[in-house]
Design an enzyme around this catalytic site. Structure first.
Site, PDB file in Angstrom:
ATOM      1  N   LYS A  44      24.252  47.048 -16.324  1.00 15.33           N
ATOM      2  CA  LYS A  44      23.081  46.594 -17.084  1.00 15.33           C
ATOM      3  C   LYS A  44      21.869  47.296 -16.471  1.00 15.33           C
ATOM      4  O   LYS A  44      20.876  46.667 -16.079  1.00 15.33           O
ATOM      5  CB  LYS A  44      22.981  45.058 -16.982  1.00 15.33           C
ATOM      6  CG  LYS A  44      21.898  44.435 -17.832  1.00 15.33           C
ATOM      7  CD  LYS A  44      22.285  44.238 -19.269  1.00 15.33           C
ATOM      8  CE  LYS A  44      21.132  43.684 -20.084  1.00 15.33           C
ATOM      9  NZ  LYS A  44      21.412  43.553 -21.522  1.00 15.33           N
ATOM     10  N   ASP A  91      34.451  40.250 -12.806  1.00 14.40           N
ATOM     11  CA  ASP A  91      35.092  38.933 -12.835  1.00 14.40           C
ATOM     12  C   ASP A  91      35.122  38.397 -14.267  1.00 14.40           C
ATOM     13  O   ASP A  91      36.151  37.946 -14.777  1.00 14.40           O
ATOM     14  CB  ASP A  91      34.298  37.989 -11.921  1.00 14.40           C
ATOM     15  CG  ASP A  91      35.037  36.705 -11.614  1.00 14.40           C
ATOM     16  OD1 ASP A  91      36.222  36.597 -11.994  1.00 14.40           O
ATOM     17  OD2 ASP A  91      34.441  35.810 -11.002  1.00 14.40           O
ATOM     18  N   ASP A 123      26.702  43.701 -22.090  1.00 11.90           N
ATOM     19  CA  ASP A 123      26.708  42.869 -23.299  1.00 11.90           C
ATOM     20  C   ASP A 123      27.335  43.619 -24.475  1.00 11.90           C
ATOM     21  O   ASP A 123      28.140  43.062 -25.229  1.00 11.90           O
ATOM     22  CB  ASP A 123      25.301  42.346 -23.649  1.00 11.90           C
ATOM     23  CG  ASP A 123      24.200  43.356 -23.418  1.00 11.90           C
ATOM     24  OD1 ASP A 123      24.421  44.319 -22.666  1.00 11.90           O
ATOM     25  OD2 ASP A 123      23.119  43.203 -24.006  1.00 11.90           O
ATOM     26  N   TYR A 149      28.191  37.963  -5.347  1.00 10.65           N
ATOM     27  CA  TYR A 149      29.254  37.238  -4.640  1.00 10.65           C
ATOM     28  C   TYR A 149      29.154  37.342  -3.125  1.00 10.65           C
ATOM     29  O   TYR A 149      29.951  36.756  -2.413  1.00 10.65           O
ATOM     30  CB  TYR A 149      30.631  37.732  -5.100  1.00 10.65           C
ATOM     31  CG  TYR A 149      30.980  37.264  -6.489  1.00 10.65           C
ATOM     32  CD1 TYR A 149      30.012  37.191  -7.481  1.00 10.65           C
ATOM     33  CD2 TYR A 149      32.270  36.890  -6.818  1.00 10.65           C
ATOM     34  CE1 TYR A 149      30.316  36.771  -8.752  1.00 10.65           C
ATOM     35  CE2 TYR A 149      32.591  36.460  -8.093  1.00 10.65           C
ATOM     36  CZ  TYR A 149      31.605  36.402  -9.053  1.00 10.65           C
ATOM     37  OH  TYR A 149      31.924  35.977 -10.323  1.00 10.65           O
TER      38      TYR A 149
END
Ligand code: NAI
Length: 330
Positions: A169, A226, A202, A122
């Site tokens: 991740k 987000d 995930d 972002y």
């Protein structure tokens, strides 16, 4: 006490009016400084923010913001992202809990998402490598990662929360998410009384939709934060009840998680609960915890009763009717 009110686009004006009515009903003494901002203002005036908006936020330090529309794939950058970067509101706090009377997949969800708000993808560093190849930079710093993890543990300690889980991740993005996870582990060691765990993004998504009760506070880099915020809002019945706070050292900007809802804008149909719950977060931070508790309890009672609720949760009440019924309870 002064605070800035930015109604924003779409349903923004309707829900901002609810804030004014409820603020008066609670006798908060807040003097609202209203500033126009957003795509509708820009279409008429060529600027995204009306003159004085940024100075007023800097002066007051407190702002309540309605949704502002952002074009997809082109055009100006999101006002939210600009405000977060301008005022260094590095933490985005999003509590998510079930409400009796709101149909949802789960009944006992009580989660808090702490999203890093200042960097990651972002940051908006994107460029074309050639005509057919776009590159975006995922920027993660140790300073911002430690700061958000410390915020999450301090929040947990202050609010009687037992567990903080780091979302990442790092198995694939070993440097960027690896740095975030390292920072989390370092800060976790400073809070031995709080259980620290971590989960791959995930796997988290699957676990959340199967059994959200296993999580307490989730801390995440910007993009994952987000996405899981909306996922978690969905677990408790949608965006109508999802508030958030953008927190920096000098400025706090509170808002609903939902957008400008152009499909129902101007029809007096919007559910003002999320912005009112964001207003309750603001009241608590302003030292008016009693009024914040009264407001949250009144929303819960009105929704549980189910007679005067808006269309998104199966009712027929207009925004103004819901607001009047809430003011009546207060
Ligand atoms: P949205 O949240 O505006 O709408 C999604 C769906 O939820 C629509 O069916 C809408 O009617 C409904 N909805 C949302 N808030 C509601 C409320 N308070 N009461 C009843 N129903 C409600 O998301 P969408 O359509 O993806 O985005 C519309 C615009 O909002 C876009 O321009 C987007 O950039 C902007 N946006 C702004 C945000 C902000 O300023 N914080 C956050 C998210 C989107």
């Amino acid at each position: 006490m002064k605070a800035v009110l930015i109604p924003g686009d779409g349903i923004g004006r309707e829900i901002a009016q609810s804030v004014r009515v409820i603020s008066a009903a609670l006798d908060t003494g807040i003097e609202w400084q209203e500033y126009a901002a957003g795509a509708e203002y820009a279409a008429a005036h060529g600027e995204l923010l009306s003159p004085g908006t940024l100075d007023a936020i800097a002066d007051c330090g407190w702002a309540l913001k309605g949704p502002t529309a952002t074009p997809i794939g082109k055009g100006f950058r999101s006002i939210n992202v600009q405000l977060r970067q301008r005022f260094h509101t590095y933490a985005n706090l999003r509590p998510v809990h079930s409400l009796p009377g709101v149909a949802a997949r789960f009944e006992n969800v009580d989660l808090v998402i702490v999203r890093e708000n200042s960097e990651d993808l972002y940051k908006g560093i994107e460029y074309m490598l050639d005509d057919d190849t776009a590159n975006g930079v995922k920027l993660i710093t140790r300073a911002a990662s430690e700061r958000i993890c410390r915020f999450a543990f301090a929040y947990a300690a202050k609010n009687g929360r037992k567990k903080v889980t780091c979302v990442h991740k790092a198995n694939i993005m070993k440097l960027t998410d690896g740095l975030f996870l390292d920072s989390f582990r370092k800060v976790a060691a400073e809070y031995p009384a709080i259980t620290a765990s971590d989960v791959i993004i995930d796997a988290l998504c699957m676990k959340l939709v199967q059994d959200p009760g296993q999580f307490d506070v989730l801390v995440a880099p910007n993009l994952y934060g987000d996405i899981i915020s909306d996922l978690c809002a969905g677990l408790v019945g949608g965006l109508g009840f999802a508030p958030s706070a953008n927190i920096g050292d000098a400025v706090r900007i509170y808002e609903a998680v939902h957008g400008s809802a152009p499909d129902i804008a101007g029809q007096n149909k919007a559910n003002p609960s999320a912005i009112l719950m964001a207003f309750a977060m603001m009241l608590a931070d302003l030292g008016m915890a009693d009024k914040a508790d009264r407001l949250n309890a009144a929303i819960e009672a009105l929704v549980a009763e189910g007679r005067t609720v808006t269309a998104d949760i199966g009712g027929t009440a207009a925004t103004t009717e819901f607001t009047a019924a809430l003011a009546q309870r207060l």
